[in-house]
Write a protein that holds these residues in place. Structure first.
Motif, PDB file in Angstrom:
ATOM      1  N   THR A 103       0.704  -1.004   0.166  1.00 31.11           N
ATOM      2  CA  THR A 103      -0.058   0.050  -0.125  1.00 31.11           C
ATOM      3  C   THR A 103       0.880   1.228  -0.035  1.00 31.11           C
ATOM      4  O   THR A 103       1.954   1.230   0.793  1.00 31.11           O
ATOM      5  CB  THR A 103      -0.743   0.201   1.288  1.00 31.11           C
ATOM      6  OG1 THR A 103      -1.726  -1.200   1.183  1.00 31.11           O
ATOM      7  CG2 THR A 103      -2.035   1.082   1.147  1.00 31.11           C
ATOM      8  N   THR A 104       0.693   2.181  -0.872  1.00 34.72           N
ATOM      9  CA  THR A 104       1.351   3.458  -0.809  1.00 34.72           C
ATOM     10  C   THR A 104       0.463   4.826  -0.541  1.00 34.72           C
ATOM     11  O   THR A 104      -0.599   4.669  -0.945  1.00 34.72           O
ATOM     12  CB  THR A 104       1.935   3.613  -2.220  1.00 34.72           C
ATOM     13  OG1 THR A 104       0.790   3.875  -3.248  1.00 34.72           O
ATOM     14  CG2 THR A 104       2.896   2.715  -2.485  1.00 34.72           C
ATOM     15  N   ALA A 105       1.099   5.556   0.400  1.00 30.04           N
ATOM     16  CA  ALA A 105       0.112   6.619   0.680  1.00 30.04           C
ATOM     17  C   ALA A 105       1.204   7.734   0.158  1.00 30.04           C
ATOM     18  O   ALA A 105       1.944   8.488   0.953  1.00 30.04           O
ATOM     19  CB  ALA A 105       0.208   6.795   2.257  1.00 30.04           C
ATOM     20  N   GLN A 106       0.794   8.437  -0.809  1.00 30.23           N
ATOM     21  CA  GLN A 106       1.499   9.445  -1.559  1.00 30.23           C
ATOM     22  C   GLN A 106       1.704  10.455  -0.591  1.00 30.23           C
ATOM     23  O   GLN A 106       2.775  11.397  -0.569  1.00 30.23           O
ATOM     24  CB  GLN A 106       1.030   9.932  -2.956  1.00 30.23           C
ATOM     25  CG  GLN A 106       0.488   8.674  -3.729  1.00 30.23           C
ATOM     26  CD  GLN A 106       2.187   8.245  -4.527  1.00 30.23           C
ATOM     27  OE1 GLN A 106       3.023   8.769  -4.509  1.00 30.23           O
ATOM     28  NE2 GLN A 106       1.957   6.649  -4.551  1.00 30.23           N
ATOM     29  N   SER A 107       0.447  11.160   0.211  1.00 24.55           N
ATOM     30  CA  SER A 107       0.569  12.398   0.857  1.00 24.55           C
ATOM     31  C   SER A 107       1.627  11.949   1.963  1.00 24.55           C
ATOM     32  O   SER A 107       2.340  13.076   2.348  1.00 24.55           O
ATOM     33  CB  SER A 107      -0.684  12.847   1.171  1.00 24.55           C
ATOM     34  OG  SER A 107      -1.201  11.477   2.231  1.00 24.55           O
ATOM     35  N   ALA A 108       1.689  10.929   2.425  1.00 24.65           N
ATOM     36  CA  ALA A 108       2.774  10.825   3.827  1.00 24.65           C
ATOM     37  C   ALA A 108       4.019  10.302   3.082  1.00 24.65           C
ATOM     38  O   ALA A 108       4.955  10.149   3.922  1.00 24.65           O
ATOM     39  CB  ALA A 108       2.167   9.386   4.468  1.00 24.65           C
TER      40      ALA A 108
END
Length: 151
Positions: A103-108
Motif C-alpha cells: 500500500t502506498t500513501a502518496q501524501s505521507a
C-alpha cells in the motif's frame, strides 16, 4: 540490488548484447519521443514489493541489506535492541518469508506491506509491517518495522 543469485556467464553475455543493441536503438530515437520522467519522483508499489522481496529473501536480510538497505533511524533502533532482531520482529531465523501486497500513501510519502514469517516450531506464522520511503530521488530503504502486538 539485493539479489544473491548468480547468473551463468552465457546469460551475462546475452544481457550485455541486448543492452548494447537497446543503447544503439535508443540513440536513434529523437529526444521528444523519450518517455517523461515521473514528476513526483516516487517509488511504485511494484518497486517496493520487489525491494522487500530482495531485502528479506527466504530467511531474513543479509549483511548487505542490513548495512545499506535501512534508514539511519532504523539503524539506531536496531542498535538499541541487540538481543532482538528488529528487522524480523523475532529472535530466531524464520523457515521462510512472504511479502504481502504493498500500500502506498502518496501524501505521507511512505509505502508498506505485511511481512509474514513462518517458523518450524511454536507458532506457525507471525506478521509484521515494513515501511519504505517513497522518495525515488534517494536509494530505496526500509524506514521502519512495526512488530505490532503479535499474531
Amino acid at each position: 540490488m539485493f539479489r544473491n543469485a548468480a547468473r551463468p556467464a552465457r546469460w551475462r553475455a546475452y544481457a550485455v548484447g541486448c543492452v548494447a543493441a537497446l543503447g544503439i536503438a535508443a540513440a536513434a530515437v529523437p529526444a521528444a519521443a523519450a518517455p517523461a520522467v515521473d514528476g513526483n519522483h516516487r517509488y511504485t508499489a511494484e518497486e517496493i514489493h520487489t525491494f522487500l522481496e530482495d531485502f528479506y529473501g527466504e530467511h531474513g536480510p543479509g549483511d548487505f541489506a542490513r548495512k545499506y538497505g535501512i534508514s539511519p533511524q532504523l539503524k539506531e533502533k536496531v542498535a538499541d535492541n541487540p538481543e532482538f532482531d528488529v528487522l524480523l520482529c523475532a529472535q530466531n531465523i524464520p523457515a521462510s518469508i512472504d511479502i504481502g501486497p504493498v500500500t502506498t500513501a502518496q501524501s505521507a510519502r511512505v509505502g508498506w506491506a505485511t511481512v509474514s514469517t513462518y517458523w518450524n516450531g511454536g507458532p506457525g506464522k507471525a506478521d509484521f509491517t515494513a515501511y519504505v520511503d517513497l522518495d525515488a530521488t534517494r536509494p530505496i530503504q526500509l524506514l521502519d518495522v512495526d512488530c505490532g502486538s503479535g499474531s
